[in-house]
Scaffold this motif. Sequence first.
Motif, mmCIF file in Angstrom:
data_model
loop_
_atom_site.group_PDB
_atom_site.id
_atom_site.type_symbol
_atom_site.label_atom_id
_atom_site.label_comp_id
_atom_site.label_asym_id
_atom_site.label_seq_id
_atom_site.Cartn_x
_atom_site.Cartn_y
_atom_site.Cartn_z
ATOM 1 N N ALA A 29 0.810 -1.218 0.000
ATOM 2 C CA ALA A 29 0.000 0.000 0.000
ATOM 3 C C ALA A 29 0.840 1.262 0.000
ATOM 4 C CB ALA A 29 -0.917 0.009 1.214
ATOM 5 N N ARG A 30 2.115 1.124 0.318
ATOM 6 C CA ARG A 30 3.007 2.284 0.487
ATOM 7 C C ARG A 30 2.442 3.236 1.536
ATOM 8 N NH1 ARG A 30 5.159 -0.905 -2.492
ATOM 9 N NH2 ARG A 30 6.466 -0.442 -4.306
ATOM 10 N N SER A 31 1.911 2.656 2.597
ATOM 11 C CA SER A 31 1.282 3.466 3.640
ATOM 12 C C SER A 31 1.264 2.699 4.941
ATOM 13 C CB SER A 31 -0.154 3.822 3.229
ATOM 14 O OG SER A 31 -0.847 4.446 4.292
ATOM 15 N N LEU A 32 1.332 3.429 6.052
ATOM 16 C CA LEU A 32 1.171 2.839 7.379
ATOM 17 C C LEU A 32 -0.197 3.153 7.971
ATOM 18 C CD1 LEU A 32 4.647 3.630 9.017
ATOM 19 C CD2 LEU A 32 3.863 1.438 8.087
ATOM 20 N N SER A 33 -0.979 3.953 7.249
ATOM 21 C CA SER A 33 -2.237 4.421 7.806
ATOM 22 C C SER A 33 -3.471 3.908 7.066
ATOM 23 C CB SER A 33 -2.274 5.959 7.823
ATOM 24 O OG SER A 33 -2.122 6.461 6.505
ATOM 25 N N ASP A 34 -3.280 3.249 5.929
ATOM 26 C CA ASP A 34 -4.423 2.727 5.185
ATOM 27 C C ASP A 34 -3.956 1.530 4.363
ATOM 28 O OD1 ASP A 34 -6.767 2.248 3.865
ATOM 29 O OD2 ASP A 34 -6.579 3.935 2.477
ATOM 30 N N VAL A 35 -4.099 0.338 4.937
ATOM 31 C CA VAL A 35 -3.546 -0.840 4.260
ATOM 32 C C VAL A 35 -4.622 -1.831 3.820
ATOM 33 C CG1 VAL A 35 -1.442 -0.635 5.628
ATOM 34 C CG2 VAL A 35 -3.213 -2.255 6.342
ATOM 35 N N ILE A 36 -5.879 -1.530 4.101
ATOM 36 C CA ILE A 36 -6.931 -2.494 3.784
ATOM 37 C C ILE A 36 -7.267 -2.479 2.295
ATOM 38 C CG2 ILE A 36 -9.307 -3.217 4.227
ATOM 39 C CD1 ILE A 36 -7.476 -3.710 6.559
ATOM 40 N N TRP A 37 -7.770 -1.366 1.819
ATOM 41 C CA TRP A 37 -8.256 -1.317 0.441
ATOM 42 C C TRP A 37 -7.189 -0.886 -0.545
ATOM 43 C CZ3 TRP A 37 -12.304 -4.100 0.391
ATOM 44 C CH2 TRP A 37 -13.208 -4.077 1.448
ATOM 45 N N THR A 38 -6.018 -0.495 -0.051
ATOM 46 C CA THR A 38 -4.950 -0.049 -0.949
ATOM 47 C C THR A 38 -3.854 -1.095 -1.128
ATOM 48 O OG1 THR A 38 -3.897 1.075 0.931
ATOM 49 C CG2 THR A 38 -5.328 2.402 -0.483
ATOM 50 N N SER A 39 -4.069 -2.292 -0.598
ATOM 51 C CA SER A 39 -3.107 -3.383 -0.803
ATOM 52 C C SER A 39 -3.866 -4.634 -1.236
ATOM 53 C CB SER A 39 -2.317 -3.673 0.476
ATOM 54 O OG SER A 39 -3.117 -4.353 1.423
ATOM 55 N N ARG A 40 -3.226 -5.456 -2.043
ATOM 56 C CA ARG A 40 -3.871 -6.687 -2.503
ATOM 57 C C ARG A 40 -4.109 -7.645 -1.338
ATOM 58 N NH1 ARG A 40 0.579 -7.322 -7.098
ATOM 59 N NH2 ARG A 40 1.640 -6.205 -5.416
ATOM 60 N N LEU A 41 -3.151 -7.705 -0.406
ATOM 61 C CA LEU A 41 -3.320 -8.587 0.742
ATOM 62 C C LEU A 41 -4.483 -8.120 1.611
ATOM 63 C CD1 LEU A 41 -2.062 -11.085 2.132
ATOM 64 C CD2 LEU A 41 -0.750 -9.500 3.552
ATOM 65 N N GLY A 42 -4.577 -6.816 1.825
ATOM 66 C CA GLY A 42 -5.671 -6.279 2.620
ATOM 67 C C GLY A 42 -7.023 -6.586 1.997
ATOM 68 N N GLN A 43 -7.139 -6.404 0.699
ATOM 69 C CA GLN A 43 -8.388 -6.682 0.005
ATOM 70 C C GLN A 43 -8.741 -8.165 0.050
ATOM 71 O OE1 GLN A 43 -8.291 -5.007 -4.007
ATOM 72 N NE2 GLN A 43 -7.178 -3.228 -3.235
ATOM 73 N N THR A 44 -7.723 -9.019 0.115
ATOM 74 C CA THR A 44 -7.951 -10.467 0.147
ATOM 75 C C THR A 44 -8.299 -10.960 1.543
ATOM 76 O OG1 THR A 44 -6.386 -10.772 -1.675
ATOM 77 C CG2 THR A 44 -6.921 -12.721 -0.379
#
Length: 215
Positions: A29-44
């Motif tokens: 996600a290139r982020s420490l504050s929003d990793v759910i919808w901005t990363s493939r792992l988070g979305q999975t």
Amino acid sequence: MRKLLHGAPATAVIALLCAGVFAVAAFDARSLSDVIWTSRLGQTFVLYGPLVVDTPFGYLRALTSGFLHVDISHLVVNLFVLVFIGPVVERFVGTGPYVAAYLACILGGSAAVLFFGFAQPTAGASGALYGLMAILVAIAARNRADLRAPLVLVAGNLVFTLVMPGVSLWGHLGGMVTGALIAVPLTARETRAQWWGVSAALAITAMAIAAPVLA
């Protein structure tokens, strides 16, 4: 930290898994504050009712979401609680039953979310941690210790759940109810009683997860 986790290998592994999942998701996600919808792992991994029903093996989100955290502060708070109370529970009940109980509490929290907050995206170890808090009360009772400290811990966290915005009420309550229901057999000295209790909890929570998927 080593002293806190002494005799609690499963707690250490769970903490490492949570940290590792967050690291991978945050890097993507290139982020420490929003990793759910901005990363493939988070979305999975995230628990979200429509995705549980509409994606292949979506029911696995009921488990994977328990190792995923929204941001760095969410992770740090949950890891702090985990290493504070997890080893106490694990050393008392044994590593095997502890792992089974931890997973059952994750599933219990996820089941409550799917039944009562189907469209609410949920992630985090909190459901399992609230279950551990309930078990901690039973451990204190078994040891005939002062119940005020564990009860204050439970009450304080329930108040936090009710007043803080964005907190998964059903995930927390589902995990805590699951922990409370298995607390008596889990804290028994008979290994058979422990395994009967956690096995029944795993079976019931798994069936509860499957219900909206099969409907």
